[in-house]
Design an enzyme around this catalytic site. Structure first.
Site, PDB file in Angstrom:
ATOM      1  N   TRP A  82     115.632  49.016  32.110  1.00 59.82           N
ATOM      2  CA  TRP A  82     115.842  47.894  31.199  1.00 59.82           C
ATOM      3  C   TRP A  82     117.171  47.291  31.641  1.00 59.82           C
ATOM      4  CZ3 TRP A  82     119.584  46.437  27.598  1.00 59.82           C
ATOM      5  CH2 TRP A  82     119.208  45.422  26.706  1.00 59.82           C
ATOM      6  N   ARG A 112     111.208  52.910  27.284  1.00 59.70           N
ATOM      7  CA  ARG A 112     112.664  52.724  27.358  1.00 59.70           C
ATOM      8  C   ARG A 112     113.062  51.532  28.224  1.00 59.70           C
ATOM      9  NH1 ARG A 112     116.668  56.474  26.597  1.00 59.70           N
ATOM     10  NH2 ARG A 112     116.057  58.143  25.219  1.00 59.70           N
ATOM     11  N   LYS A 115     112.083  50.236  23.628  1.00 55.33           N
ATOM     12  CA  LYS A 115     111.832  50.959  22.381  1.00 55.33           C
ATOM     13  C   LYS A 115     113.088  51.675  21.874  1.00 55.33           C
ATOM     14  CE  LYS A 115     108.972  52.617  19.307  1.00 55.33           C
ATOM     15  NZ  LYS A 115     108.647  51.623  18.274  1.00 55.33           N
ATOM     16  N   HIS A 122     119.554  26.284  -0.750  1.00 54.37           N
ATOM     17  CA  HIS A 122     120.965  26.292  -0.329  1.00 54.37           C
ATOM     18  C   HIS A 122     121.139  25.974   1.151  1.00 54.37           C
ATOM     19  CE1 HIS A 122     122.261  27.680  -4.219  1.00 54.37           C
ATOM     20  NE2 HIS A 122     121.329  28.621  -4.180  1.00 54.37           N
ATOM     21  N   LYS A 126     108.842  40.929  13.497  1.00 54.49           N
ATOM     22  CA  LYS A 126     107.646  41.324  14.248  1.00 54.49           C
ATOM     23  C   LYS A 126     107.114  40.138  15.047  1.00 54.49           C
ATOM     24  CE  LYS A 126     107.876  44.679  14.262  1.00 54.49           C
ATOM     25  NZ  LYS A 126     108.687  45.627  13.567  1.00 54.49           N
ATOM     26  N   GLU A 168     111.143  41.557   7.972  1.00 56.68           N
ATOM     27  CA  GLU A 168     110.422  42.401   8.922  1.00 56.68           C
ATOM     28  C   GLU A 168     109.251  41.613   9.543  1.00 56.68           C
ATOM     29  OE1 GLU A 168     110.722  44.915  10.581  1.00 56.68           O
ATOM     30  OE2 GLU A 168     108.781  45.789  10.991  1.00 56.68           O
ATOM     31  N   GLU A 174     109.368  39.213  17.985  1.00 63.75           N
ATOM     32  CA  GLU A 174     109.385  40.220  19.047  1.00 63.75           C
ATOM     33  C   GLU A 174     108.205  40.117  19.994  1.00 63.75           C
ATOM     34  OE1 GLU A 174     109.835  43.939  16.602  1.00 63.75           O
ATOM     35  OE2 GLU A 174     111.272  44.416  18.171  1.00 63.75           O
ATOM     36  N   CYS A 202     117.564  52.810  29.857  1.00 62.64           N
ATOM     37  CA  CYS A 202     116.547  53.094  30.856  1.00 62.64           C
ATOM     38  C   CYS A 202     116.044  54.513  30.631  1.00 62.64           C
ATOM     39  CB  CYS A 202     117.158  52.989  32.237  1.00 62.64           C
ATOM     40  SG  CYS A 202     118.095  51.482  32.456  1.00 62.64           S
ATOM     41  N   ASN A 243     121.162  56.243  33.339  1.00 61.20           N
ATOM     42  CA  ASN A 243     120.919  55.551  32.081  1.00 61.20           C
ATOM     43  C   ASN A 243     122.269  55.411  31.387  1.00 61.20           C
ATOM     44  OD1 ASN A 243     119.976  54.572  29.599  1.00 61.20           O
ATOM     45  ND2 ASN A 243     119.741  56.649  28.792  1.00 61.20           N
ATOM     46  N   GLY A 244     122.630  54.187  31.011  1.00 60.42           N
ATOM     47  CA  GLY A 244     123.913  53.963  30.342  1.00 60.42           C
ATOM     48  C   GLY A 244     124.623  52.784  30.981  1.00 60.42           C
TER      49      GLY A 244
HETATM   50  O1  M6R Z   1     114.799  53.763  16.882  1.00 59.84           O
HETATM   51  P1  M6R Z   1     115.481  52.922  15.843  1.00 59.84           P
HETATM   52  O2  M6R Z   1     114.731  52.927  14.549  1.00 59.84           O
HETATM   53  O3  M6R Z   1     116.914  53.292  15.647  1.00 59.84           O
HETATM   54  O4  M6R Z   1     115.438  51.463  16.415  1.00 59.84           O
HETATM   55  C1  M6R Z   1     116.059  50.407  15.744  1.00 59.84           C
HETATM   56  C2  M6R Z   1     115.634  49.074  16.309  1.00 59.84           C
HETATM   57  O5  M6R Z   1     116.008  48.980  17.644  1.00 59.84           O
HETATM   58  C3  M6R Z   1     114.123  48.873  16.188  1.00 59.84           C
HETATM   59  O6  M6R Z   1     113.684  48.984  14.871  1.00 59.84           O
HETATM   60  C4  M6R Z   1     113.730  47.490  16.741  1.00 59.84           C
HETATM   61  O7  M6R Z   1     114.231  46.482  15.920  1.00 59.84           O
HETATM   62  C5  M6R Z   1     112.214  47.410  16.877  1.00 59.84           C
HETATM   63  N1  M6R Z   1     111.887  46.805  18.125  1.00 59.84           N
HETATM   64  C6  M6R Z   1     111.571  46.671  15.788  1.00 59.84           C
HETATM   65  O8  M6R Z   1     110.214  46.439  15.990  1.00 59.84           O
END
Ligand code: M6R
Length: 598
Positions: free
Chosen positions: A73, A26, A593, A493, A474, A470, A477, A2, A97-98
């Site tokens: 969050w 966050r 994020k 396989h 994307k 990747e 997500e 958070c 936060n935590g």
């Molecule tokens: O801030 P970071 O690069 O350590 O974050 C790692 C992942 O949490 C981050 O790349 C996440 O997978 C993204 N949402 C990808 O789009």
């Protein structure tokens, strides 16, 4: 993960609301504030994004000089108003936060002491504990310290107390926290980016340092010497980012990549990378999560191919718990856009404890990972707001490419002429990315067709397998379409069993030494009636006949930089699919994020 913020200043609600807007990345499932107004704490909360809280605040003229705020969050308890922070008990209000791991035991004890709980969160025990000890005639500092001593887990807290004196306290254990003394007030937040223009100087508190904030002074509690507060410049100060004319931050960030790569190819940071002695390394281990992990996977291919260095890559949450072997003369690289990812940070601490040389590759230069590593390299992507990482990925790759060339130079593994050519290839990146972006309409047409499916398989080979991964990440997500990626050779396989007319396959297909093998994989897909989509070389188009909206032709470019180019259509594909499906591109469900919890 958070976001928390607090301010002691005239009209404290203004910097708090501005800070919450900057912290929304966050978490954005609920938010709230507590403000000390007319000698009482008022707490207002709302479910959903910050705009809902602002709407609720419109009807109330809240003025006060002490305010805390939170954007959530959810970890413990659903995303609703009751579980939103701040949590208040009597005249104590807390943002957290935590995670408090022993909250159930503490809650039981407090219930026996006569306390009533409203929420299902772990956080609510904190104001109750502080309030309990205040009722036993302890001072504010004593009550907070006594409460904190019972918490197990990680936390960064803002504690607002309305008492004989009104005070804002901040304390942390394991979670990020920053303090700032400005000209107009004092501030605390989860990260420096949340702080506004009045926060040129910041301080990162140590674990368990209790700090009291006044508008004119920041004090270390418990008789500690205030000279221990060492301020540094806030590099993020007042960098307010807007999405301009773009429909989303993600779109803006995708299109920004041309300029970012231009800057990276003009700026010669090689002297920075030459501070690493690659020559004597026995091994490089690269550790990261999510998108940053896929950047590590591409980097492995470059370091091995051009510098002949043994490279291991690992997912941070696995590395930290599997007793990995750290060899003499090993360089452990930690890749993180935010520099705050809890798993990556824990992995870094493990590697340090085993005496590895550690290097942080981050976007946020004041972040915890950056501060704790032996060396830090910046990726120069600028603030990335979209939850789905795009420009940070290409900048991570760009820096890794430069590092691999520096390693190649030091280890003299390839001919000088080849090294020069590889460096020249880098200079082609900005123009080539621009050309791909100019053809975004073609990707939009592909997205229109592709986003009708509920499952998609992505295939790549070699350094393009992580790009396929990747691309799948994307898409998952932000469009919530189920996508998985495989190295093309793995298809036979197992995953081939999934193929039929309902399971499209998207292949990244360059022209290289493995093209013929990849063509065979593509034939296998077609033979099973799976709808085929290709992001590939002209040569492939000549061999596989597909409709216009099922083939995106990659520009003819050297293979070394292909990973950085081929991820661009992947990013656009996810963006347009999500837009067509009407999803919130910048704030996808369940994500945040910066992942500061395990
Ligand atoms: O801030 P970071 O690069 O350590 O974050 C790692 C992942 O949490 C981050 O790349 C996440 O997978 C993204 N949402 C990808 O789009």
């Amino acid at each position: 993960m958070c976001g928390i913020i607090g301010a002691v200043a005239k009209s404290a609600i203004t910097p708090v609301l501005e800070g919450l807007a900057r912290l929304e990345y966050r978490g954005y499932d609920s938010s709230g504030i507590s403000i000390l107004a007319n000698n009482e704490i008022k707490t207002i909360k709302a479910q959903g994004t910050l705009s809902n809280l602002k709407q609720r605040l419109l009807s109330q003229a809240l003025e006060g000089d002490c305010c805390i705020g939170h954007t959530r969050w959810a970890t413990h308890g659903r995303a609703n108003v009751t579980n939103a922070h701040p949590h208040q008990c009597g005249q104590v209000s807390v943002v957290h936060n935590g995670i408090i791991e022993n909250y159930l035991q503490l809650k039981q004890k407090l219930i026996q002491w006569g306390h009533h709980f409203n929420s299902s969160t772990d956080s609510e025990v904190i104001p109750h504990l502080i309030n309990h000890y205040l009722s036993q005639q302890m001072t504010q500092e004593q009550a907070i310290k006594k409460a904190i001593a019972q918490l197990k887990g990680s936390y960064a807290l803002g504690v607002l107390i309305n008492g004989v004196s009104n005070n804002l306290y901040a304390i942390k254990q394991g979670s990020p926290l920053v303090i700032s003394q400005g000209n107009e007030g004092a501030y605390m937040a989860s990260d420096a980016m949340a702080l506004g223009a009045d926060s040129g100087k910041i301080y990162y508190p140590k674990d368990n340092e209790l700090i009291k904030l006044n508008s004119h002074e920041i004090t270390l509690c418990g008789g500690a010497n205030n000279n221990e507060i060492h301020y540094i410049n806030n590099k993020h100060c007042a960098k307010l980012v807007s999405k301009g004319t773009r429909s989303s931050f993600m779109e803006k960030e995708i299109f920004e990549q041309v300029d970012l790569l231009k800057r990276l190819s003009v700026n010669n940071h090689t002297s920075e990378y030459s501070t690493i002695n690659f020559k004597d390394l026995t091994k490089i281990t690269i550790i990261a999560c999510g998108t940053s992990y896929y950047a590590a996977s591409v980097a492995k291919a470059w370091f091995e191919k051009y510098a002949n260095i043994l490279v291991e890559i690992d997912i941070a949450s696995e590395y930290r718990y599997r007793s990995p072997i750290v060899t003499n003369n090993e360089l452990a690289i930690f890749v993180s856009q935010s520099g705050e990812t809890a798993d990556t940070l824990a992995a870094l601490r493990y590697a340090k404890s085993k005496k590895a040389q550690t290097l942080a590759l981050v976007n946020v230069v004041n972040s915890t990972i950056a501060r704790e590593a032996n060396f830090t390299f910046e990726i120069y992507a600028g603030p990335e707001i979209g939850v789905a990482s795009t420009k940070a990925f290409s900048c991570q790759l760009a820096i890794f490419y430069k590092m691999a060339l520096e390693a190649a130079k030091q280890r003299a593994f390839i001919e000088k002429a080849e090294l020069t050519q590889l460096a020249l290839n880098f200079a082609q990146l900005p123009d080539t990315i621009e050309k791909v972006l100019q053809r975004c309409a073609e990707i939009k047409s592909m997205a229109k067709k592709l986003c009708k499916y509920s499952n998609i398989l992505f295939l790549g080979r070699g350094a393009l397998t992580p790009i396929a991964q990747e691309g799948a990440l994307k898409l998952k997500e932000i469009s919530y379409i189920h996508a998985e990626a495989y190295a093309a050779g793995e298809l036979k396989h197992g995953p081939i069993a999934l193929l039929d007319e309902h399971m499209p396959v998207l292949v990244i297909a360059p022209k290289n030494a493995l093209t013929d093998k990849l063509l065979s994989n593509i034939q296998e897909v077609q033979a099973r009636n799976a709808p085929l989509f290709i992001i590939g070389d002209k040569y492939i188009r000549e061999h596989i006949h597909l409709q216009e909206d099922q083939f995106f032709e990659l520009p003819a470019i050297p293979e070394s930089i292909l990973p950085i180019i081929s991820v661009i259509p992947m990013q656009l594909l996810a963006l347009y699919s999500a837009q067509i499906l009407g999803k919130n591109v910048d704030q996808p469900r369940n994500l945040a994020k910066s992942v500061t919890v395990e």
